[in-house]
Design a protein around this motif. Structure first.
Motif, PDB file in Angstrom:
ATOM      1  N   ASP A   1      -7.753  -0.748   6.927  1.00  0.00           N
ATOM      2  CA  ASP A   1      -8.666  -0.343   6.647  1.00  0.00           C
ATOM      3  C   ASP A   1      -8.677   0.887   5.531  1.00  0.00           C
ATOM      4  OD1 ASP A   1     -11.179   0.724   7.464  1.00  0.00           O
ATOM      5  OD2 ASP A   1     -10.432   3.173   7.838  1.00  0.00           O
ATOM      6  N   CYS A   2      -9.051   1.312   4.476  1.00  0.00           N
ATOM      7  CA  CYS A   2      -8.283   2.240   2.553  1.00  0.00           C
ATOM      8  C   CYS A   2      -9.817   2.725   2.969  1.00  0.00           C
ATOM      9  CB  CYS A   2      -7.999   0.976   1.821  1.00  0.00           C
ATOM     10  SG  CYS A   2      -6.684  -0.480   2.916  1.00  0.00           S
TER      11      CYS A   2
ATOM     12  N   LYS B   1      -5.038   9.197  -0.652  1.00  0.00           N
ATOM     13  CA  LYS B   1      -5.090   7.703  -0.320  1.00  0.00           C
ATOM     14  C   LYS B   1      -5.167   7.213   1.461  1.00  0.00           C
ATOM     15  CE  LYS B   1      -3.498   6.369  -5.304  1.00  0.00           C
ATOM     16  NZ  LYS B   1      -3.630   5.372  -6.204  1.00  0.00           N
TER      17      LYS B   1
ATOM     18  N   PHE C   1      -4.385   4.498   4.507  1.00  0.00           N
ATOM     19  CA  PHE C   1      -4.956   2.944   4.983  1.00  0.00           C
ATOM     20  C   PHE C   1      -4.077   3.007   6.014  1.00  0.00           C
ATOM     21  CE2 PHE C   1       0.238   2.140   4.363  1.00  0.00           C
ATOM     22  CZ  PHE C   1       0.259   1.204   5.673  1.00  0.00           C
TER      23      PHE C   1
ATOM     24  N   LEU D   1       0.921  -1.051  -0.162  1.00  0.00           N
ATOM     25  CA  LEU D   1      -0.144   0.183   0.270  1.00  0.00           C
ATOM     26  C   LEU D   1       1.218   1.552   0.307  1.00  0.00           C
ATOM     27  CD1 LEU D   1      -3.135  -0.871   2.485  1.00  0.00           C
ATOM     28  CD2 LEU D   1      -2.918  -0.602  -0.010  1.00  0.00           C
TER      29      LEU D   1
ATOM     30  N   GLU E   1      -0.068   6.004   6.062  1.00  0.00           N
ATOM     31  CA  GLU E   1      -0.520   5.266   6.681  1.00  0.00           C
ATOM     32  C   GLU E   1      -1.003   6.202   7.839  1.00  0.00           C
ATOM     33  OE1 GLU E   1       0.455   1.344   9.860  1.00  0.00           O
ATOM     34  OE2 GLU E   1       1.494   2.251   8.957  1.00  0.00           O
TER      35      GLU E   1
ATOM     36  N   PHE F   1      -0.055   5.363  -0.753  1.00  0.00           N
ATOM     37  CA  PHE F   1      -1.211   5.073   0.440  1.00  0.00           C
ATOM     38  C   PHE F   1      -0.487   5.973   1.760  1.00  0.00           C
ATOM     39  CE2 PHE F   1      -4.011   3.183  -2.140  1.00  0.00           C
ATOM     40  CZ  PHE F   1      -5.431   2.618  -1.541  1.00  0.00           C
TER      41      PHE F   1
ATOM     42  N   LYS G   1     -11.379   8.391   8.536  1.00  0.00           N
ATOM     43  CA  LYS G   1     -10.784   8.432   7.219  1.00  0.00           C
ATOM     44  C   LYS G   1     -11.209   9.187   6.271  1.00  0.00           C
ATOM     45  CE  LYS G   1     -13.223   4.269   5.982  1.00  0.00           C
ATOM     46  NZ  LYS G   1     -12.676   2.426   4.955  1.00  0.00           N
TER      47      LYS G   1
END
Length: 568
Positions: free
Chosen positions: A231-232, A206, A208, A150, A157, A155, A196
């Motif tokens: 979780d994205c 993006k 995650f 990811l 974090e 993505f 989110k």
């Protein structure tokens, strides 16, 4: 020093080296003048040779005692090909006792004699078993692969709060009293859903998070009250963007973790899944999809069936190979709204109910299904919902009998277009099927005001081998639609403002089209390893009643603590 090497790394090339090892005593074999001891640590097992005098003149040794030994690596005469260190052993010249141990309450072996309860009470001992330890290593490797994949795909974090406000929607929440704020409570987050979405509003493209979530529900073998989600969320995406990317993601995981190349993921609608399999989580490793027979029974004037709301059937190919087991199964369900037809290899046709199944009717069904000798036809009839549900359960039981659930075969599919809302008779109001922030399909928006039950959502569930691994949706980014959904869910303006005011306010500042998905990490690793119990992949799980029987949680608080929290 405690060790120059670990218990899993010495090999034949290390013969004559002087080494120091430390670890737990796994096994002791007393041969009189010599003792053979297997010493174990995180990395593996090494066999030790000790003289009787070296052991007995210093101390008593038992299983799970921790020792440190000094000695020389020698070649082993009787090799053990079952362990990597099986060609060598250590000729011990000195031994120290680092710590003693009580006799373990169960054998610390892969094939243990300990039941689940005793192993959960002594979970720290259970973790010493390779079975549990290797599961935790697998979980670590999976998390590492997920995080890297990811991150490499853009993505970010980001951690979101665990202590949040209580919202009266979805599953039951755990509530946490506040010491500082009298008579006020936090709730443990069921998911990072709102946060989110706020990150997308905040301009994050993006996101995650591998996150702990909490739901005050009954535990079971595939669900814990605290669980881990992958979780994205993504901005400026439509359904097909998310399905394409996360199909790529899951395929990558299976290649890296199992060296398994998955086929393309088929998509079917929620309504078709229920029609074809009687469930929204179908296992498609085997076929046996439902065949609707209402038109047939009306055209052929089959009296006892043509008045039924629904008549469906399935064909089980080559049932006769499992004749005895299947006969036992069929006898157990003869009293339901079911009947069956067996087509034996000698071309004899047998049926379960001779009262209303004559030869003519039997032949109609055999011809319609194009059955061959050795096949079994199974039928269900009655009210639509119940009939599909019951045959769906029987389909899975038949698959168990025929051993069609191969844990080394993986068949993913997307279930799309779930209903947006469902009516709850008890509370006399609608409930969100996914959650209140799921977007309706554009072609159904006109039904919002008058026909909410008919609205399909822009949602998608990832099902692999009949297990829901992931669930997500395109989110609402229109304030008016969001408010209509809240109204259908029975929230007053005051409740909307109290619970979701911050979220609705954010809609005033430009919400991008966005959507996401969350995968159950516990279920995913369990599926990858072909196991049937997610507890085996969680270091310290709760039991099926939501209790941690090792630390005895939950427990009673003292009166003073309750008073401090304003609960007394």
């Amino acid at each position: 020093m405690y060790r120059t090497h670990n218990c899993g790394e010495l090999r034949k090339k290390d013969v004559e080296k002087k080494v120091v090892l430390s670890g737990w005593v796994k096994k002791i074999r007393n041969l009189g003048s010599l003792f053979f001891i297997d010493i174990r640590d995180y990395f593996g097992i090494t066999q030790l040779i000790l003289s009787k005098e070296l052991v007995t003149k210093n101390f008593f040794l038992g299983k799970e005692f921790i020792i440190r030994v000094k000695g020389k690596v020698v070649e082993r005469l009787s090799k053990n090909n079952n362990i990597p260190t099986g060609e060598i052993e250590i000729l011990v010249s000195h031994i120290d006792l680092l710590n003693s141990s009580l006799s373990p309450p169960f054998t610390i072996e892969n094939e243990t004699d300990g039941n689940e309860e005793i192993r959960m009470i002594y979970r720290y001992l259970d973790i010493r078993r390779d079975f549990i330890k290797n599961n935790l290593i697998t979980r670590h490797n999976l998390v590492l692969e997920i995080r890297n994949f990811l991150s490499e795909n853009g993505f970010l974090e980001i951690e979101t709060p665990i202590l949040i406000n209580y919202t009266p929607e979805g599953a039951r929440s755990f509530v946490v009293p506040s010491r500082i704020h009298t008579d006020k409570f936090y709730a443990l987050a069921q998911s990072p859903q709102l946060f989110k979405q706020l990150l997308m509003i905040g301009g994050i493209d993006k996101y995650f998070q591998i996150v702990k979530c909490f739901r005050d529900e009954d535990s079971r073998s595939d669900r814990q009250i605290e669980f881990t989600q992958i979780d994205c969320e993504m901005s400026f995406v439509k359904e097909h963007d998310i399905l394409a990317f996360f199909e790529h993601f899951i395929k990558h995981i299976f290649i890296k973790m199992k060296n398994v190349q998955l086929d393309s993921f088929p998509c079917i609608s929620y309504s078709n899944a229920v029609k074809m399999y009687g469930t929204d989580s179908p296992d498609i490793r085997f076929d046996m999809s439902f065949v609707e027979l209402n038109d047939l029974v009306k055209n052929k004037n089959i009296n006892f069936l043509k008045t039924q709301e629904l008549v469906i059937g399935i064909k089980i190919i080559k049932y006769h190979n499992y004749h005895d087991k299947m006969n036992c199964f069929l006898k157990k369900i003869e009293n339901g709204n079911f009947f069956w037809i067996k087509y034996l290899y000698d071309r004899t046709l047998l049926s379960s109910n001779q009262n209303f199944l004559n030869e003519k009717i039997i032949n109609i069904f055999v011809k319609y299904f194009e059955a061959l000798p050795g096949d079994l036809l199974f039928f269900s009839y009655g009210k639509k919902i119940k009939t599909r549900e019951e045959l769906g359960k029987i389909r899975l039981k038949i698959a168990d009998f025929l051993k069609l659930k191969n844990s080394k075969i993986f068949k993913p599919l997307w279930i799309k277009d779930l209903p947006l809302l469902e009516w709850e008779e008890e509370s006399k109001r609608y409930k969100a099927v996914h959650h209140p922030f799921t977007s309706p399909k554009e072609e159904d928006v006109h039904l919002l005001e008058r026909y909410p039950k008919k609205i399909r959502s822009k949602s998608y569930d990832l099902i692999i081998n009949g297990i829901e691994i992931g669930s997500g949706s395109i989110r609402i980014h229109n304030k008016n639609i969001q408010n209509i959904i809240f109204r259908h869910l029975g929230f007053s303006r005051k409740e909307i403002e109290s619970r979701f005011g911050f979220f609705i306010k954010a809609f005033e500042y430009g919400v991008p089209p966005h959507g996401g998905i969350a995968f159950g990490l516990d279920r995913l690793v369990n599926l990858l390893e072909g196991n049937k119990n997610i507890k085996n992949f969680i270091a310290f799980p709760k039991n099926n009643y939501g209790k941690d029987i090792m630390i005895n949680a939950p427990s009673i608080l003292e009166k003073e603590k309750l008073k401090e929290l304003h609960l007394r």
